[in-house]
Write a protein that holds these residues in place. Structure first.
Motif, PDB file in Angstrom:
ATOM      1  N   VAL A 238      44.808  40.883  50.599  1.00 34.14           N
ATOM      2  CA  VAL A 238      45.909  41.774  50.206  1.00 34.14           C
ATOM      3  C   VAL A 238      45.357  43.068  49.612  1.00 34.14           C
ATOM      4  N   LEU A 239      44.301  42.961  48.802  1.00 36.30           N
ATOM      5  CA  LEU A 239      43.723  44.164  48.182  1.00 36.30           C
ATOM      6  C   LEU A 239      43.161  45.130  49.222  1.00 36.30           C
ATOM      7  N   GLN A 240      42.770  44.614  50.390  1.00 35.76           N
ATOM      8  CA  GLN A 240      42.256  45.488  51.448  1.00 35.76           C
ATOM      9  C   GLN A 240      43.331  46.429  51.994  1.00 35.76           C
ATOM     10  N   LEU A 241      44.599  46.115  51.742  1.00 34.36           N
ATOM     11  CA  LEU A 241      45.682  46.977  52.210  1.00 34.36           C
ATOM     12  C   LEU A 241      45.878  48.192  51.308  1.00 34.36           C
ATOM     13  N   ALA A 242      45.395  48.113  50.077  1.00 31.68           N
ATOM     14  CA  ALA A 242      45.662  49.172  49.099  1.00 31.68           C
ATOM     15  C   ALA A 242      45.019  50.483  49.531  1.00 31.68           C
ATOM     16  N   CYS A 243      45.754  51.571  49.313  1.00 32.87           N
ATOM     17  CA  CYS A 243      45.198  52.894  49.635  1.00 32.87           C
ATOM     18  C   CYS A 243      44.859  53.664  48.362  1.00 32.87           C
ATOM     19  N   GLY A 244      44.945  52.981  47.223  1.00 28.43           N
ATOM     20  CA  GLY A 244      44.588  53.602  45.952  1.00 28.43           C
ATOM     21  C   GLY A 244      43.303  53.014  45.391  1.00 28.43           C
ATOM     22  N   ASP A 245      43.003  53.355  44.161  1.00 28.53           N
ATOM     23  CA  ASP A 245      41.796  52.883  43.483  1.00 28.53           C
ATOM     24  C   ASP A 245      41.975  51.423  43.049  1.00 28.53           C
ATOM     25  N   ILE A 246      41.090  50.538  43.504  1.00 29.83           N
ATOM     26  CA  ILE A 246      41.191  49.115  43.145  1.00 29.83           C
ATOM     27  C   ILE A 246      40.040  48.687  42.228  1.00 29.83           C
ATOM     28  N   SER A 247      39.385  49.659  41.595  1.00 28.82           N
ATOM     29  CA  SER A 247      38.239  49.330  40.739  1.00 28.82           C
ATOM     30  C   SER A 247      38.665  48.450  39.562  1.00 28.82           C
ATOM     31  N   PHE A 248      39.864  48.700  39.007  1.00 27.81           N
ATOM     32  CA  PHE A 248      40.340  47.876  37.894  1.00 27.81           C
ATOM     33  C   PHE A 248      40.599  46.445  38.363  1.00 27.81           C
ATOM     34  N   ASN A 249      41.177  46.309  39.566  1.00 24.14           N
ATOM     35  CA  ASN A 249      41.416  44.978  40.134  1.00 24.14           C
ATOM     36  C   ASN A 249      40.110  44.229  40.349  1.00 24.14           C
ATOM     37  N   ALA A 250      39.096  44.957  40.844  1.00 21.15           N
ATOM     38  CA  ALA A 250      37.796  44.336  41.082  1.00 21.15           C
ATOM     39  C   ALA A 250      37.167  43.881  39.768  1.00 21.15           C
ATOM     40  N   LEU A 251      37.292  44.721  38.729  1.00 17.70           N
ATOM     41  CA  LEU A 251      36.759  44.357  37.410  1.00 17.70           C
ATOM     42  C   LEU A 251      37.486  43.144  36.850  1.00 17.70           C
ATOM     43  N   LEU A 252      38.800  43.123  37.008  1.00 14.28           N
ATOM     44  CA  LEU A 252      39.604  42.002  36.513  1.00 14.28           C
ATOM     45  C   LEU A 252      39.238  40.707  37.232  1.00 14.28           C
ATOM     46  N   LEU A 253      39.030  40.797  38.542  1.00  9.67           N
ATOM     47  CA  LEU A 253      38.629  39.616  39.309  1.00  9.67           C
ATOM     48  C   LEU A 253      37.251  39.125  38.886  1.00  9.67           C
ATOM     49  N   MET A 254      36.337  40.059  38.609  1.00  9.15           N
ATOM     50  CA  MET A 254      34.992  39.679  38.180  1.00  9.15           C
ATOM     51  C   MET A 254      35.033  38.978  36.821  1.00  9.15           C
ATOM     52  N   VAL A 255      35.828  39.524  35.895  1.00 13.11           N
ATOM     53  CA  VAL A 255      35.954  38.906  34.570  1.00 13.11           C
ATOM     54  C   VAL A 255      36.567  37.513  34.688  1.00 13.11           C
ATOM     55  N   ALA A 256      37.608  37.398  35.509  1.00 14.38           N
ATOM     56  CA  ALA A 256      38.266  36.099  35.692  1.00 14.38           C
ATOM     57  C   ALA A 256      37.317  35.085  36.317  1.00 14.38           C
ATOM     58  N   THR A 257      36.494  35.552  37.263  1.00 13.01           N
ATOM     59  CA  THR A 257      35.522  34.658  37.902  1.00 13.01           C
ATOM     60  C   THR A 257      34.506  34.145  36.886  1.00 13.01           C
ATOM     61  N   ILE A 258      34.053  35.040  36.009  1.00 12.44           N
ATOM     62  CA  ILE A 258      33.081  34.644  34.989  1.00 12.44           C
ATOM     63  C   ILE A 258      33.708  33.672  33.984  1.00 12.44           C
ATOM     64  N   VAL A 259      34.913  34.000  33.516  1.00 11.58           N
ATOM     65  CA  VAL A 259      35.559  33.208  32.463  1.00 11.58           C
ATOM     66  C   VAL A 259      36.089  31.879  32.984  1.00 11.58           C
ATOM     67  N   LEU A 260      36.707  31.895  34.166  1.00  8.28           N
ATOM     68  CA  LEU A 260      37.409  30.706  34.653  1.00  8.28           C
ATOM     69  C   LEU A 260      36.659  29.937  35.735  1.00  8.28           C
ATOM     70  N   SER A 261      35.538  30.458  36.181  1.00  8.99           N
ATOM     71  CA  SER A 261      34.778  29.753  37.218  1.00  8.99           C
ATOM     72  C   SER A 261      33.339  29.485  36.777  1.00  8.99           C
ATOM     73  N   MET A 262      32.612  30.548  36.431  1.00  2.00           N
ATOM     74  CA  MET A 262      31.204  30.378  36.068  1.00  2.00           C
ATOM     75  C   MET A 262      31.037  29.734  34.696  1.00  2.00           C
ATOM     76  N   THR A 263      31.851  30.143  33.711  1.00  2.42           N
ATOM     77  CA  THR A 263      31.752  29.537  32.378  1.00  2.42           C
ATOM     78  C   THR A 263      32.053  28.040  32.412  1.00  2.42           C
ATOM     79  N   PRO A 264      33.140  27.601  33.075  1.00  8.18           N
ATOM     80  CA  PRO A 264      33.344  26.153  33.210  1.00  8.18           C
ATOM     81  C   PRO A 264      32.176  25.446  33.871  1.00  8.18           C
ATOM     82  N   PHE A 265      31.577  26.081  34.883  1.00  7.75           N
ATOM     83  CA  PHE A 265      30.437  25.447  35.553  1.00  7.75           C
ATOM     84  C   PHE A 265      29.265  25.268  34.588  1.00  7.75           C
ATOM     85  N   LEU A 266      28.994  26.299  33.781  1.00 10.12           N
ATOM     86  CA  LEU A 266      27.911  26.198  32.797  1.00 10.12           C
ATOM     87  C   LEU A 266      28.215  25.128  31.750  1.00 10.12           C
TER      88      LEU A 266
END
Length: 326
Positions: free
Chosen positions: A182-210
């Motif tokens: 869905v984000l590939q459809l955006a014609c605006g700046d998605i840097s904030f979305n990318a940062l939010l996804l990275m933070v969520a991945t670290i907090v909710l995926s990598m941290t639980p794994f550790l």
């Protein structure tokens, strides 16, 4: 109700120009989805019917099975119907709900896996305090938090995603409304979305794994201190199914996100599809093969013992209640 920039419908490409392959995927995914519903439904039923499985470990396993059922049901039935259509259209509300549920349930599964690891840590490393630390109220609270955080995280991502400008673009290059597609459809700046996804991945995926790895370091150290070989085998057996599920879950995630990008984008879509469909169907198989209590409960259910025992209990309770009323 209109979507971003007034778009009310989206087109799902799937495997454009590969009709025969989509027919094969339809048959394969339908079989795997049926196994997923049957296997995870069986685990939930066993947890309800068999008193031997009324423990925190199987309570969390039932939650995990429910996540797997809901996660695949959020997109697989619609996708299977779309395989039979020439034009794959999904409304904005349907697409938004699909993206929200798939992300929410994926996050919830990560959190449930770390809660299950904590349960095994307490059972093996602090057995005398197990009843105190894993009381019914505590287990319910941890389950509610896992579901709540997963759904709250997805809500945040959904809000910031659908506020983006899409400039009339409505063709999603995937089988379903997956957030990255869905984000590939955006014609605006998605840097904030990318940062939010990275933070969520670290907090909710990598941290639980550790945290899971840390739990099993303590568990392994405690098991190695057990003097008898039989005691060590029993301790290992209570953890082996959960360890296998964690390896499968995080192994497939790692393969998806850290493998070299395929030259054919359709291959990446098929890999993502198998991650979303195949992995949830493996959990009941793993627990059935590697857990003696689940195997015993399954045999009892198939033999009719559990149902007859439940009916007898219900009959006794009804008799007692009737006597009290009389």
């Amino acid at each position: 109700m209109g979507g971003a920039n007034g778009t009310t419908e989206y087109v799902l490409l799937g495997l454009l120009g590969h009709h025969n392959l989509e027919v094969a995927l339809l048959v394969l995914c339908l079989g795997i989805y049926s196994m997923n519903m049957l296997g995870n439904g069986l685990l939930i039923g066993l947890n309800v019917l068999d008193p031997r499985l009324h423990s925190p470990m199987y309570f969390f396993l039932s939650n995990l099975s429910l996540v797997d059922i809901c996660g695949t049901s959020s997109f697989v039935p619609f996708m299977l119907v779309n395989f039979l259509k020439a034009q794959r259209i999904i409304s904005f509300p349907g697409c938004a709900l699909q993206m929200y549920l798939t992300l929410a349930l994926g996050s919830t599964e990560c959190l449930l896996l770390v809660v299950m690891a904590y349960d095994r840590y307490v059972a093996i490393c602090q057995p005398l305090r197990y009843a105190e630390l894993m009381s019914g109220q505590t287990c319910m609270l941890m389950a509610v938090l896992s579901w709540g955080i997963g759904f709250a995280n997805s809500l945040l991502h959904s809000i910031v995603t659908w506020r983006l400008p899409f400039c009339g673009r409505n063709v999603i290059n995937h089988f379903f409304c997956e957030i990255l597609a869905v984000l590939q459809l955006a014609c605006g700046d998605i840097s904030f979305n990318a940062l939010l996804l990275m933070v969520a991945t670290i907090v909710l995926s990598m941290t639980p794994f550790l945290l899971i790895c840390l739990s099993y370091i303590f568990i392994l150290a405690a098991i190695l201190r057990v003097p008898s070989a039989a005691g060590r085998r029993k301790a290992f057996s209570t953890c082996s199914a959960h360890v296998t599920v964690v390896v499968v879950f995080y192994g497939t995630i790692s393969f998806m996100y850290f493998k070299p990008k395929a030259k054919d984008p359709d291959l990446d879509k098929i890999i993502a599809l198998f991650y979303g469909v195949v992995t949830p169907s493996l959990n009941p198989i793993i627990y059935s093969l590697r857990n003696a209590e689940v195997k015993a409960a399954t045999v009892a259910l198939l033999g009719g013992d559990l149902l007859s025992r439940k009916m007898s209990c219900f009959s006794c309770c009804s008799t007692i209640a009737s006597g009290r009323i009389g």
